[in-house]
Design an enzyme around this catalytic site. Structure first.
Site, short mmCIF file in Angstrom:
data_model
loop_
_atom_site.label_atom_id
_atom_site.label_comp_id
_atom_site.label_asym_id
_atom_site.label_seq_id
_atom_site.Cartn_x
_atom_site.Cartn_y
_atom_site.Cartn_z
N SER A 1 -0.31 -1.98 46.87
CA SER A 1 0.36 -1.42 45.70
C SER A 1 1.86 -1.56 45.83
CB SER A 1 -0.01 0.06 45.60
OG SER A 1 0.86 0.73 44.73
N ASN B 1 -10.77 7.81 53.27
CA ASN B 1 -11.33 6.77 52.39
C ASN B 1 -10.53 5.47 52.49
OD1 ASN B 1 -13.30 5.95 50.63
ND2 ASN B 1 -12.76 7.38 49.03
N LYS C 1 -1.77 2.97 52.02
CA LYS C 1 -1.71 1.53 51.71
C LYS C 1 -0.85 0.81 52.75
CE LYS C 1 -4.27 1.46 48.03
NZ LYS C 1 -5.59 0.81 48.08
N TYR D 1 -0.89 8.75 49.63
CA TYR D 1 -1.49 7.55 49.02
C TYR D 1 -0.71 6.30 49.43
CZ TYR D 1 -2.59 3.94 45.60
OH TYR D 1 -2.92 2.74 45.02
N TYR E 1 -12.38 0.19 37.87
CA TYR E 1 -11.60 -0.41 36.77
C TYR E 1 -11.21 -1.86 37.09
CZ TYR E 1 -7.41 -1.24 33.89
OH TYR E 1 -6.46 -1.79 33.06
N ASN F 1 -1.96 8.39 34.31
CA ASN F 1 -1.21 7.18 33.95
C ASN F 1 -0.93 7.07 32.46
OD1 ASN F 1 -3.21 6.08 36.47
ND2 ASN F 1 -1.00 5.97 36.69
N LEU G 1 -9.06 5.77 47.00
CA LEU G 1 -8.66 6.85 46.11
C LEU G 1 -7.23 6.52 45.71
CD1 LEU G 1 -10.07 9.88 48.15
CD2 LEU G 1 -11.20 8.55 46.34
N TYR H 1 11.36 -0.11 38.23
CA TYR H 1 11.12 -1.19 39.20
C TYR H 1 10.18 -2.22 38.61
CZ TYR H 1 6.98 1.61 40.58
OH TYR H 1 5.82 2.33 40.59
P1 NAD Z 1 -11.15 2.78 40.67
O1 NAD Z 1 -11.22 4.19 41.14
O2 NAD Z 1 -11.52 2.50 39.26
O3 NAD Z 1 -12.06 1.84 41.61
C1 NAD Z 1 -12.34 2.17 42.95
C2 NAD Z 1 -13.85 2.09 43.12
O4 NAD Z 1 -14.18 2.39 44.48
C3 NAD Z 1 -14.62 3.09 42.25
O5 NAD Z 1 -15.64 2.40 41.56
C4 NAD Z 1 -15.21 4.10 43.25
O6 NAD Z 1 -16.46 4.60 42.82
C5 NAD Z 1 -15.31 3.26 44.50
N1 NAD Z 1 -15.22 4.00 45.77
C6 NAD Z 1 -14.32 4.95 46.12
N2 NAD Z 1 -14.52 5.32 47.40
C7 NAD Z 1 -15.57 4.60 47.86
C8 NAD Z 1 -16.22 4.51 49.12
N3 NAD Z 1 -15.84 5.26 50.17
N4 NAD Z 1 -17.25 3.63 49.25
C9 NAD Z 1 -17.65 2.86 48.20
N5 NAD Z 1 -17.06 2.91 46.99
C10 NAD Z 1 -16.02 3.75 46.84
O7 NAD Z 1 -9.67 2.25 40.99
P2 NAD Z 1 -8.95 0.93 40.48
O8 NAD Z 1 -7.91 1.34 39.50
O9 NAD Z 1 -9.94 -0.08 40.12
O10 NAD Z 1 -8.18 0.52 41.82
C11 NAD Z 1 -8.75 -0.35 42.76
C12 NAD Z 1 -7.83 -0.46 43.96
O11 NAD Z 1 -6.53 -0.89 43.54
C13 NAD Z 1 -7.61 0.87 44.70
O12 NAD Z 1 -7.59 0.62 46.09
C14 NAD Z 1 -6.24 1.32 44.24
O13 NAD Z 1 -5.58 2.11 45.19
C15 NAD Z 1 -5.54 -0.03 44.05
N6 NAD Z 1 -4.45 0.05 43.06
C16 NAD Z 1 -4.71 0.49 41.80
C17 NAD Z 1 -3.68 0.60 40.87
C18 NAD Z 1 -3.93 1.12 39.48
O14 NAD Z 1 -2.98 1.47 38.76
N7 NAD Z 1 -5.18 1.17 39.00
C19 NAD Z 1 -2.36 0.24 41.24
C20 NAD Z 1 -2.13 -0.23 42.54
C21 NAD Z 1 -3.19 -0.33 43.45
N1 UDP Z 2 4.68 8.51 32.01
C1 UDP Z 2 4.99 9.37 30.96
N2 UDP Z 2 4.00 10.21 30.49
C2 UDP Z 2 2.74 10.24 31.03
C3 UDP Z 2 2.43 9.36 32.09
C4 UDP Z 2 3.44 8.51 32.58
O1 UDP Z 2 6.11 9.36 30.45
O2 UDP Z 2 1.90 11.03 30.57
C5 UDP Z 2 5.71 7.57 32.52
C6 UDP Z 2 6.05 7.72 33.98
O3 UDP Z 2 7.08 8.69 34.15
C7 UDP Z 2 6.49 6.30 34.35
C8 UDP Z 2 5.63 5.42 33.44
O4 UDP Z 2 5.19 6.26 32.37
O5 UDP Z 2 7.85 6.09 33.98
C9 UDP Z 2 4.40 4.83 34.14
O6 UDP Z 2 3.70 5.89 34.75
P1 UDP Z 2 2.25 5.70 35.38
O7 UDP Z 2 1.81 7.03 35.91
O8 UDP Z 2 1.36 5.01 34.42
O9 UDP Z 2 2.49 4.67 36.57
P2 UDP Z 2 3.42 4.79 37.90
O10 UDP Z 2 4.17 6.06 37.86
O11 UDP Z 2 2.45 4.71 39.00
O12 UDP Z 2 4.33 3.62 37.82
#
Ligand code: NAD
Ligand code: UDP
Length: 337
Positions: A124, A99, A152, A148, A11, A198, A83, A298
């Site tokens: 994160s 991972n 990080k 998780y 993503y 989410n 992950l 937050y």
């Molecule tokens: P995502 O799952 O869409 O992207 C991760 C990608 O890594 C995927 O395309 C998956 O196929 C690939 N992958 C997983 N394990 C692998 C491996 N061992 N080798 C090669 N490829 C591998 O996730 P995202 O939402 O794009 O998040 C990216 C990063 O950002 C992650 O590290 C996640 O923890 C961090 N992050 C995401 C969020 C969020 O809300 N999306 C918030 C904070 C931090």
């Molecule tokens: N949330 C909710 N219903 C859902 C998913 C999330 O009310 O189906 C709320 C959750 O309690 C939080 C906010 O939406 O207050 C954001 O949640 P999300 O899981 O997207 O992100 P994170 O918890 O990692 O901040």
């Protein structure tokens, strides 16, 4: 620059690749496609006008990663692989440490062997300890409550130790708040598989008719409307933050830690209302019990990133919802549709 983008088909990585190409860089995607579709590469090409080079492979494969760094003339790495489901990490801690932590160790070792010195790492906001003192600044106390979050935080500690041990390395940890939204072209977006965790993807699926209604997890928090408050950030602003971090890292060895957030909190009810505006109808919801482990509210203090990276968010909550809706309504089943 030639930039290795691990997890670049995911993503956030896919949006970042589009922005890297737009800025004149040459991303090379390494992804095992465990959470991404092959079609993503075509979509990045359609958005950016250039096809990124890519390889299906695992970041834990040391020989593969070392060869890639050497043979592709890689000058910097953005490490998105990970992950990311908090609940799943409680059930499968070893998979998360393997991972997220082991994958990072293999990558860093390969970088050392090949002389690639610049890394930008996806951290994160979950690394911050629970606190009532808002906004969160980078020097706020850290701790984690899930495997998780700990994975990080562990990698951030590894980066700090490595930066101290090797004065040539430039290691940046970006602490994301809540990334949402999609590319305004409607060609890139979030395409989650399995159970939805989410808020934004859930709302999008309610809007498009794949789910009946949203369950709001708790309306008795000490927040203005009783629902949880988070700092939502448009995925393209987040991607631009990576470009700014790369520019900053150039010629600046050491450990660098930045929040990437807007500095503004929005409640669940505010997001439901904003998405309703974007899709043109009120979205149904019920009030459900609090979700275990959730914090009330937050949001980020993004001042350090603004001061040192010259970066700040430019896209509003209305744009986050409008772009998510554009993606979801044109791709109701994600990249499969
Ligand atoms: P995502 O799952 O869409 O992207 C991760 C990608 O890594 C995927 O395309 C998956 O196929 C690939 N992958 C997983 N394990 C692998 C491996 N061992 N080798 C090669 N490829 C591998 O996730 P995202 O939402 O794009 O998040 C990216 C990063 O950002 C992650 O590290 C996640 O923890 C961090 N992050 C995401 C969020 C969020 O809300 N999306 C918030 C904070 C931090
Ligand atoms: N949330 C909710 N219903 C859902 C998913 C999330 O009310 O189906 C709320 C959750 O309690 C939080 C906010 O939406 O207050 C954001 O949640 P999300 O899981 O997207 O992100 P994170 O918890 O990692 O901040």
């Amino acid at each position: 620059m030639n930039i290795l983008v691990t997890g670049g088909a995911g993503y956030i990585g896919s949006h970042c690749c589009a922005q890297l190409i737009a800025a004149g860089h040459r991303p090379f995607i390494l992804d095992n496609f465990s959470n991404a579709k092959l079609a993503v590469v075509d979509h990045i090409e359609r958005v950016a006008g250039t096809r990124p080079r890519w390889l299906r492979g695992d970041v834990r494969d040391a020989a593969l990663v070392t060869a890639l760094l050497r043979d592709e003339g890689i000058e910097a790495v953005i490490h998105f692989v990970g992950l990311k489901a908090v609940g799943e990490s409680v059930q499968q801690p070893l998979a998360y440490y393997d991972n997220n932590v082991q994958g990072s160790l293999v990558l860093l070792q390969a970088m050392r062997e090949t002389g690639v010195r610049t890394l930008v790492f996806s951290s994160s906001a979950t690394v911050y300890s629970a606190s009532d003192r808002m906004p969160l600044r980078e020097d706020a106390p850290t701790s984690a409550t899930s495997p998780y979050g700990r994975s990080k935080l562990m990698v951030e500690h590894v980066l700090a130790d490595l930066a101290a041990a090797d004065p040539a390395m430039s290691l940046t940890a970006l602490r994301y708040f809540n990334p949402v939204g999609a590319h305004p072209s409607g060609l890139l977006g979030e395409d989650p598989e399995g159970p939805l965790n989410n808020l934004m993807p859930f709302l999008a699926q309610v809007a498009v008719g794949r789910r009946n209604q949203l369950a709001v997890f708790g309306n008795d928090y000490p927040t203005p409307d009783g629902t949880g408050v988070r700092d939502y950030i448009h995925v393209l602003d987040l991607a631009d933050g990576h470009l700014a971090a790369l520019n900053h890292a150039h010629g600046r060895p050491g450990l660098h830690v930045f929040n990437l957030g807007s500095g503004q909190g929005h409640s669940v009810l505010a997001l439901i209302a904003a998405f309703g505006q974007a899709c043109g109808r009120e979205l149904p919801y019920t009030i459900a019990p609090r979700r275990a482990g959730d914090l009330a509210a937050y949001w980020a203090d993004p001042a350090k990133a603004e001061r040192m990276l010259g970066w700040r968010v430019r896209r509003s909550l209305a744009e986050m919802c409008a772009d998510t809706w554009h993606w979801q309504s044109t791709h109701p089943n994600g990249y499969s549709s």
